[in-house]
Write a protein that holds these residues in place. Structure first.
Motif, PDB file in Angstrom:
ATOM      1  N   ASP A   6       0.844  -1.192   0.000  1.00 51.02           N
ATOM      2  CA  ASP A   6       0.000   0.000   0.000  1.00 51.02           C
ATOM      3  C   ASP A   6       0.883   1.246   0.000  1.00 51.02           C
ATOM      4  OD1 ASP A   6       0.894   0.376   2.643  1.00 51.02           O
ATOM      5  OD2 ASP A   6      -0.981  -0.295   3.550  1.00 51.02           O
ATOM      6  N   ARG A   7       0.243   2.415   0.028  1.00 51.95           N
ATOM      7  CA  ARG A   7       0.977   3.688  -0.017  1.00 51.95           C
ATOM      8  C   ARG A   7       1.979   3.815   1.131  1.00 51.95           C
ATOM      9  NH1 ARG A   7      -0.975   7.739  -3.326  1.00 51.95           N
ATOM     10  NH2 ARG A   7      -2.972   7.286  -4.299  1.00 51.95           N
ATOM     11  N   THR A   8       1.598   3.357   2.303  1.00 46.61           N
ATOM     12  CA  THR A   8       2.491   3.468   3.462  1.00 46.61           C
ATOM     13  C   THR A   8       3.709   2.564   3.288  1.00 46.61           C
ATOM     14  OG1 THR A   8       0.613   4.020   4.869  1.00 46.61           O
ATOM     15  CG2 THR A   8       2.623   3.301   5.971  1.00 46.61           C
ATOM     16  N   PRO A  35       5.815   4.609  16.085  1.00 46.21           N
ATOM     17  CA  PRO A  35       7.008   3.762  16.001  1.00 46.21           C
ATOM     18  C   PRO A  35       6.702   2.265  16.003  1.00 46.21           C
ATOM     19  CG  PRO A  35       7.418   5.598  17.464  1.00 46.21           C
ATOM     20  CD  PRO A  35       5.952   5.645  17.120  1.00 46.21           C
ATOM     21  N   SER A  36       5.721   1.822  16.802  1.00 40.55           N
ATOM     22  CA  SER A  36       5.416   0.389  16.847  1.00 40.55           C
ATOM     23  C   SER A  36       4.802  -0.085  15.528  1.00 40.55           C
ATOM     24  CB  SER A  36       4.508   0.049  18.024  1.00 40.55           C
ATOM     25  OG  SER A  36       3.284   0.759  17.927  1.00 40.55           O
ATOM     26  N   ALA A  37       3.917   0.690  14.931  1.00 41.59           N
ATOM     27  CA  ALA A  37       3.318   0.321  13.641  1.00 41.59           C
ATOM     28  C   ALA A  37       4.387   0.320  12.541  1.00 41.59           C
ATOM     29  CB  ALA A  37       2.186   1.274  13.289  1.00 41.59           C
ATOM     30  N   CYS A  38       5.283   1.271  12.609  1.00 40.90           N
ATOM     31  CA  CYS A  38       6.366   1.355  11.634  1.00 40.90           C
ATOM     32  C   CYS A  38       7.249   0.115  11.721  1.00 40.90           C
ATOM     33  CB  CYS A  38       7.181   2.626  11.877  1.00 40.90           C
ATOM     34  SG  CYS A  38       8.546   2.840  10.724  1.00 40.90           S
ATOM     35  N   LEU A  39       7.649  -0.242  12.921  1.00 47.55           N
ATOM     36  CA  LEU A  39       8.503  -1.409  13.116  1.00 47.55           C
ATOM     37  C   LEU A  39       7.821  -2.685  12.618  1.00 47.55           C
ATOM     38  CD1 LEU A  39      11.133  -2.572  14.179  1.00 47.55           C
ATOM     39  CD2 LEU A  39      10.057  -2.751  16.439  1.00 47.55           C
ATOM     40  N   ARG A  40       6.532  -2.846  12.910  1.00 45.97           N
ATOM     41  CA  ARG A  40       5.797  -4.031  12.446  1.00 45.97           C
ATOM     42  C   ARG A  40       5.803  -4.114  10.916  1.00 45.97           C
ATOM     43  NH1 ARG A  40       2.309  -2.675  16.636  1.00 45.97           N
ATOM     44  NH2 ARG A  40       0.867  -1.646  15.201  1.00 45.97           N
ATOM     45  N   ARG A  41       5.578  -2.969  10.265  1.00 45.22           N
ATOM     46  CA  ARG A  41       5.551  -2.959   8.801  1.00 45.22           C
ATOM     47  C   ARG A  41       6.928  -3.290   8.218  1.00 45.22           C
ATOM     48  NH1 ARG A  41       1.559  -0.336   5.407  1.00 45.22           N
ATOM     49  NH2 ARG A  41      -0.287   0.165   6.630  1.00 45.22           N
TER      50      ARG A  41
END
Length: 164
Positions: A6-8, A35-41
């Motif tokens: 996706d875009r992110t 930060p937690s969502a970023c790390l998961r992605r």
């Protein structure tokens, strides 16, 4: 098989290609995630093989490797044994930084980084021609680099300006 992004995801990939040494907090801020969502992605992209590694870009000239050449190679024989032997040799030669199998009149394209013409000559005569079952070579030396190979093009409009 291509991954569903996706875009992110594309924004993360563009940002990591631009500067992979930033902290997760900095990366998260740049792509507007926690930060937690970023790390998961990022971990998912690594797990799925979209991100295959991280590296430092080095200046070959500062390391004494001032001559770059592209060498088109035609093999004497195209049986599996000769092809495997050639691949094994190429992978063992530090001067060769990339090797691509080609269609057309030549079999492979090698990218070489060497100190100077003497170093290239020794490599060509002592290794490539003497050991690798090569029938023909054609070499082009780089005069200057107009656009260095950096990153992978991402879909236009989804990655902050990088496009195909």
């Amino acid at each position: 098989m291509s991954a569903s992004l996706d875009r992110t995801d594309l924004a993360l990939l563009a940002e990591l290609q631009r500067a992979c040494r930033q902290t997760n907090a900095e990366l998260a801020e740049r792509v507007h995630l926690s930060p937690s969502a970023c790390l998961r992605r990022v971990q998912r992209l690594e797990r799925e093989g979209v991100i295959t590694g991280y590296h430092a870009e080095l200046d070959p000239e500062r390391l004494g490797l001032g001559l770059q050449a592209f060498v088109r190679v035609q093999l004497k024989s195209h049986d599996a044994e000769h092809i495997a032997r050639f691949a094994e040799l190429v992978n063992g030669w530090p001067e060769i930084v990339a090797c691509h199998a080609l269609t057309g009149d030549m079999d492979y394209l090698l990218q070489a980084l060497v100190r100077d013409l003497e170093h290239f000559s020794r490599f060509l005569l002592d290794r490539l021609l003497a050991q690798a079952g090569v029938a023909d070579v054609n070499t082009s030396f780089v005069l200057r680099t107009v656009k260095p190979g950096r990153g992978v093009p991402l879909p236009a409009g989804m990655s902050g300006g990088q496009g195909a």
